[in-house]
Design a protein around this motif. Structure first.
Motif, PDB file in Angstrom:
ATOM      1  N   LEU A 305       0.827  -1.300   0.132  1.00 47.88           N
ATOM      2  CA  LEU A 305       0.056  -0.113   0.178  1.00 47.88           C
ATOM      3  C   LEU A 305       1.008   1.150  -0.037  1.00 47.88           C
ATOM      4  CD1 LEU A 305      -1.837  -2.272   0.888  1.00 47.88           C
ATOM      5  CD2 LEU A 305      -2.885  -0.721   2.573  1.00 47.88           C
ATOM      6  N   PRO A 306       1.175   1.726  -1.184  1.00 52.12           N
ATOM      7  CA  PRO A 306       2.042   2.921  -1.080  1.00 52.12           C
ATOM      8  C   PRO A 306       1.350   4.140  -0.565  1.00 52.12           C
ATOM      9  CG  PRO A 306       1.818   2.046  -3.586  1.00 52.12           C
ATOM     10  CD  PRO A 306       0.938   1.407  -2.422  1.00 52.12           C
ATOM     11  N   LEU A 307       2.310   4.846   0.174  1.00 52.53           N
ATOM     12  CA  LEU A 307       1.647   6.445   0.706  1.00 52.53           C
ATOM     13  C   LEU A 307       1.348   7.010  -0.455  1.00 52.53           C
ATOM     14  CD1 LEU A 307       4.034   6.694   3.922  1.00 52.53           C
ATOM     15  CD2 LEU A 307       1.704   6.014   3.858  1.00 52.53           C
ATOM     16  N   HIS A 308       0.237   7.866  -0.221  1.00 54.44           N
ATOM     17  CA  HIS A 308       0.152   9.214  -1.027  1.00 54.44           C
ATOM     18  C   HIS A 308       1.290   9.853  -1.141  1.00 54.44           C
ATOM     19  CE1 HIS A 308      -1.828  12.810  -2.628  1.00 54.44           C
ATOM     20  NE2 HIS A 308      -2.749  12.080  -3.004  1.00 54.44           N
ATOM     21  N   PRO A 309       1.575  10.763  -2.384  1.00 57.38           N
ATOM     22  CA  PRO A 309       2.684  11.849  -2.469  1.00 57.38           C
ATOM     23  C   PRO A 309       2.533  12.715  -1.070  1.00 57.38           C
ATOM     24  CG  PRO A 309       2.001  11.131  -4.561  1.00 57.38           C
ATOM     25  CD  PRO A 309       0.955  10.649  -3.651  1.00 57.38           C
ATOM     26  N   ASP A 310       1.429  13.418  -1.140  1.00 58.29           N
ATOM     27  CA  ASP A 310       1.388  14.243  -0.072  1.00 58.29           C
ATOM     28  C   ASP A 310       1.547  13.764   1.245  1.00 58.29           C
ATOM     29  OD1 ASP A 310       0.454  16.061  -2.144  1.00 58.29           O
ATOM     30  OD2 ASP A 310      -1.719  15.987  -1.855  1.00 58.29           O
ATOM     31  N   ARG A 463      -7.058   7.258   5.124  1.00 61.08           N
ATOM     32  CA  ARG A 463      -6.701   8.021   4.034  1.00 61.08           C
ATOM     33  C   ARG A 463      -5.224   8.446   3.846  1.00 61.08           C
ATOM     34  NH1 ARG A 463     -11.279   9.831   1.519  1.00 61.08           N
ATOM     35  NH2 ARG A 463     -12.197  10.287   3.365  1.00 61.08           N
ATOM     36  N   PHE A 464      -4.506   7.468   3.612  1.00 64.05           N
ATOM     37  CA  PHE A 464      -2.961   7.892   3.955  1.00 64.05           C
ATOM     38  C   PHE A 464      -2.340   7.411   2.488  1.00 64.05           C
ATOM     39  CE2 PHE A 464      -1.775   7.642   8.687  1.00 64.05           C
ATOM     40  CZ  PHE A 464      -2.385   8.896   8.906  1.00 64.05           C
ATOM     41  N   PHE A 465      -3.098   6.731   1.718  1.00 64.41           N
ATOM     42  CA  PHE A 465      -2.617   5.946   0.776  1.00 64.41           C
ATOM     43  C   PHE A 465      -2.521   6.450  -0.811  1.00 64.41           C
ATOM     44  CE2 PHE A 465      -3.427   3.022   4.198  1.00 64.41           C
ATOM     45  CZ  PHE A 465      -1.934   2.851   4.690  1.00 64.41           C
ATOM     46  N   GLU A 466      -2.131   5.786  -1.684  1.00 66.93           N
ATOM     47  CA  GLU A 466      -2.032   6.527  -3.253  1.00 66.93           C
ATOM     48  C   GLU A 466      -3.725   6.278  -3.592  1.00 66.93           C
ATOM     49  OE1 GLU A 466      -2.013   8.499  -5.892  1.00 66.93           O
ATOM     50  OE2 GLU A 466       0.113   7.855  -5.633  1.00 66.93           O
ATOM     51  N   TYR A 500     -11.056   0.663   1.966  1.00 63.85           N
ATOM     52  CA  TYR A 500      -9.622   0.803   1.723  1.00 63.85           C
ATOM     53  C   TYR A 500      -9.452   2.429   1.456  1.00 63.85           C
ATOM     54  CZ  TYR A 500      -4.991   1.519  -0.631  1.00 63.85           C
ATOM     55  OH  TYR A 500      -3.738   1.810  -0.912  1.00 63.85           O
ATOM     56  N   ASN A 501      -8.753   3.072   2.347  1.00 63.14           N
ATOM     57  CA  ASN A 501      -8.127   4.423   1.975  1.00 63.14           C
ATOM     58  C   ASN A 501      -9.296   5.613   1.951  1.00 63.14           C
ATOM     59  OD1 ASN A 501      -5.949   6.162   1.546  1.00 63.14           O
ATOM     60  ND2 ASN A 501      -6.256   6.141  -0.844  1.00 63.14           N
ATOM     61  N   THR A 502      -9.999   5.245   2.997  1.00 63.34           N
ATOM     62  CA  THR A 502     -11.525   5.928   2.977  1.00 63.34           C
ATOM     63  C   THR A 502     -11.638   7.111   4.083  1.00 63.34           C
ATOM     64  OG1 THR A 502     -12.642   4.294   3.926  1.00 63.34           O
ATOM     65  CG2 THR A 502     -12.776   4.529   1.461  1.00 63.34           C
ATOM     66  N   MET A 503     -10.635   6.837   5.206  1.00 64.98           N
ATOM     67  CA  MET A 503     -10.973   7.683   6.369  1.00 64.98           C
ATOM     68  C   MET A 503      -9.851   8.776   6.940  1.00 64.98           C
ATOM     69  SD  MET A 503     -12.835   5.776   9.602  1.00 64.98           S
ATOM     70  CE  MET A 503     -13.919   4.943   8.404  1.00 64.98           C
ATOM     71  N   ASP A 504     -10.205   9.828   6.929  1.00 61.72           N
ATOM     72  CA  ASP A 504      -9.372  10.765   7.716  1.00 61.72           C
ATOM     73  C   ASP A 504      -9.020  10.596   9.180  1.00 61.72           C
ATOM     74  OD1 ASP A 504      -8.841  12.117   5.451  1.00 61.72           O
ATOM     75  OD2 ASP A 504     -10.747  13.111   5.526  1.00 61.72           O
TER      76      ASP A 504
END
Length: 526
Positions: A305-310, A463-466, A500-504
Motif C-alpha cells: 500500500l504505497p503512501l500518497h505523495p502528499d 486515507r494515507f495511501f495512493e 480501503y483508504n477512505t477515512m481521515d
C-alpha cells in the motif's frame, strides 16, 4: 514470521474448544432425534449433513446465567432439554473456614431420549464441566471455596453457567471442522477459505499466474505499508479467528524503510528470532522477501500500500528510523493484542461470544498457562484498574468491589505511552502506526490518537495511501486484468480490503467502535 506457535496457536485452539449450534426443535418428543444418530451412519452420508448443521463457530459456549444464593437463574432452553433452571446452596460439610456449596441444575422436557446437554461452570478461581442425560434435578459439588474472595464472589455474582449448544456429537463434529484450520494441508487451506466465506462474506477469486510479482525496489519508499493474509497452517488458523472478530481482511502487517545509502528494509513486529522468541525486527528487504517467497508455508497473500505523495512528503524518515531502532529486538506486543478488538460492551462479540465468555476463557487459560495469562492480559487489566500485581481472580473481584463489570473494564482504551514490565507493547499494526505517529503522519492530533486501539482494518482504511492508479508502479498487480487500488505482490487469490483508504484521522479514533460480522458496520466518529 509471526508470533510463535507456543502462544498464538495454543491460545486460538483453546478458545475454539467451545462450540454452539442450536438444534432444531420438534413439537413431539421422539425416541431419538435424527441429528443424534447421524454420526453412526456411513461417513459419506453423515458428514455432508453434519457439515451443514455444525460449523467452526459451534465450539463456543453460550452464557445462560449465574447461580447464586441470592438469585435463581431464569429458565433457558438447552440443546437437548428445553426447560432448565439453576440455583446455589451454600454449606460447610467439610468444616472449612469459608465452607462450600452445591449447585442445583434442574433439566426437563428433552427433545429426544438420546440427547444430552453439556455445560461449563466457572468462577474466577476454577472451571469445571458436566453433562446431563436424564430429566431430573442434578447437583454439582464445590466442597470448599478457595478463599474468602471466591466465597464472596459466588455469593454476590454466582457461578457462571455456559451451555455447549452443539451437544456431544455436535461438539465432536465442530472439532473436526476446527482443527483443519491449523493444518498445513490443502484441506486446512480450504477450511480457512470456507470459514471466511461463510462468516465474513469474503470472496476468493483466483488470480492469473505468476502469483509473485517481479518487484522493482526503486519504486518503494519509506513508510509504504505491507498487509499480509495467511490462509494455511497454524498462522492461517489464528488469522482466520482474528479476521472474523475484527473485520480485517488481513492478519499481519509490516512497513518499509530506506536508509541513507538507499538500502531497503522491512520493519516488523512479530518476527521469530533464532531463540524462538517473538520480537520486533528491522530486516533487509531481500531477506524478508526471500522468506515469504520460499520458506513461509502459510500461503501468504501480500499487498503493498504505497503512501500518497502528499502523505509521503510529511513522512519524517529520520524520526521513523529512530523509532524503529529504539524498538528493534523488543518483545512482540502481546499485552494489548485483544484490546484493539474490544471497544464496546456488546458491539464487538460475534454471537455467541460475550464478555462472560471472555472472562471464562481467561480463567481457563489462567489455569493452563499462567505465565502466558500474565503476558496476554493481566498486566493490561491492572493498568485499566490503576492497580499493580493483581492476578486474574483478584482483578475480577476488584471489579465487583467497585460496582463495575468485567465487560466495562475491557472497553477502557489502551494508552500508547503505557509501559509494561518488558517496555512499550506494540503488536504488528501498533508498531507500524506508532512509527507513523513519530514520523508526523497524525499531526496535528498526534497526542489524541491511541494507535494501540487500531486493528489492521483500521489502519488500511486510513486515507494515507495512493488514490491515483496511474501513479502506481507499472509492475503493480502483475498481469492481473482486475486492477486493484493497491499492489498485490503475492498470492493465489485476489486480496480485498473493504473501505480501503477512505477515512481521515480524528481525535480518539477507533476507541468506541462496534465490529459485528458479517457487515462490520461502524458508528460515525467512534
Amino acid at each position: 514470521m509471526e508470533p510463535s506457535f507456543s502462544l498464538k496457536t495454543l491460545l486460538t485452539i483453546s478458545l475454539f474448544l467451545f462450540f454452539v449450534t442450536p438444534q432444531s426443535s420438534l413439537a413431539v418428543k421422539l425416541p431419538f432425534h435424527p441429528q443424534d444418530l447421524l454420526p453412526l451412519l456411513p461417513r459419506q452420508v453423515s458428514w455432508p449433513i453434519l457439515n451443514r448443521l455444525h460449523g467452526a463457530v459451534d465450539l463456543l459456549p453460550t452464557f445462560v446465567g449465574a447461580a447464586s444464593a441470592l438469585n435463581e437463574t431464569g429458565d433457558w432452553k438447552g440443546a437437548c432439554f428445553y426447560e432448565n433452571r439453576a440455583w446455589m446452596e451454600f454449606h460447610n460439610k467439610t468444616g472449612s473456614e469459608f465452607g462450600g456449596g452445591t449447585l442445583h441444575l434442574k433439566v426437563s422436557n428433552a427433545h429426544s431420549w438420546t440427547c444430552m446437554d453439556i455445560y461449563v461452570f466457572a468462577t474466577p478461581y476454577r472451571v469445571t464441566w458436566d453433562y446431563y442425560l436424564l430429566s431430573r434435578e442434578h447437583t454439582l459439588e464445590f466442597k470448599e471455596w478457595e478463599s474468602k474472595a471466591e466465597y464472596e464472589y459466588v455469593k454476590n455474582r454466582g457461578v457462571s453457567i455456559f451451555l455447549m449448544h452443539a451437544g456431544m456429537l455436535g461438539t465432536l463434529q465442530a472439532l473436526w471442522d476446527v482443527f483443519p484450520l491449523f493444518t498445513n494441508t490443502g484441506w486446512g487451506e480450504n477450511s480457512n477459505i470456507g470459514f471466511l466465506e461463510k462468516h465474513m462474506g469474503a470472496t476468493f477469486e483466483q488470480r492469473p499466474q505468476p502469483w509473485a510479482t517481479n518487484i522493482s525496489v526503486d519504486d518503494i519508499h519509506s513508510g509504504d505499508f505491507l498487509v499480509i493474509s495467511k490462509i494455511r497452517g497454524r498462522w492461517g488458523g489464528f488469522e482466520t479467528l482474528e479476521k472474523w472478530v475484527s473485520g480485517a481482511y488481513a492478519g499481519h502487517s509490516a512497513v518499509f524503510l530506506r536508509d541513507s545509502e538507499g538500502k531497503l528494509w522491512v520493519g516488523e513486529s512479530g518476527n521469530e528470532n533464532e531463540q524462538g522468541e517473538d520480537v520486533i525486527a528491522v530486516l533487509p528487504w531481500d531477506e524478508w522477501w526471500e522468506f515469504e517467497l520460499n520458506k513461509d508455508n502459510s500461503n501468504p497473500h501480500i499487498a503493498l500500500l504505497p503512501l500518497h505523495p502528499d502523505v509521503r512528503a510529511k513522512f519524517n524518515e529520520t524520526a521513523a528510523w529512530e523509532y524503529a531502532l529504539s524498538m528493534n529486538g523488543k518483545p512482540y506486543g502481546y499485552h494489548n493484542l485483544i484490546f484493539s478488538w474490544i471497544d464496546t460492551l456488546d458491539g464487538n462479540y460475534p454471537p455467541p461470544l460475550d464478555a462472560h465468555l471472555v472472562a471464562s476463557f481467561m480463567t481457563v487459560w489462567n489455569h493452563i498457562q499462567p505465565e502466558y495469562a500474565a503476558n496476554m492480559w493481566n498486566e493490561a487489566l491492572n493498568k485499566r484498574l490503576g492497580t499493580q500485581g493483581l492476578d486474574l481472580p483478584d482483578i475480577l473481584v476488584e471489579v465487583e468491589k467497585r460496582g463495575s463489570s468485567f465487560g466495562k473494564l475491557l472497553t477502557i482504551p489502551e494508552q500508547d505511552d503505557w509501559l509494561y514490565t518488558d517496555g512499550k507493547s506494540t503488536s504488528c499494526i501498533a508498531f507500524v502506526l506508532e512509527m507513523y505517529k513519530e514520523a508526523g503522519l497524525f499531526d496535528p492530533i498526534t497526542s489524541s490518537v491511541q494507535v494501540t486501539e487500531f486493528t489492521i482494518k483500521d489502519a488500511y482504511t486510513l486515507r494515507f495511501f495512493e488514490n491515483n492508479s496511474s501513479r502506481l508502479p507499472k509492475w503493480c498487480n502483475g498481469g492481473d486484468d482486475v486492477k486493484l487500488p493497491f499492489c498485490q505482490i503475492k498470492g493465489q487469490y485476489r486480496m480485498e480490503l473493504p473501505e480501503y483508504n477512505t477515512m481521515d484521522p480524528y481525535p480518539h479514533m477507533n476507541e468506541r467502535c462496534p465490529s459485528l460480522p458479517p457487515k462490520y458496520f461502524r458508528t460515525q466518529n467512534c
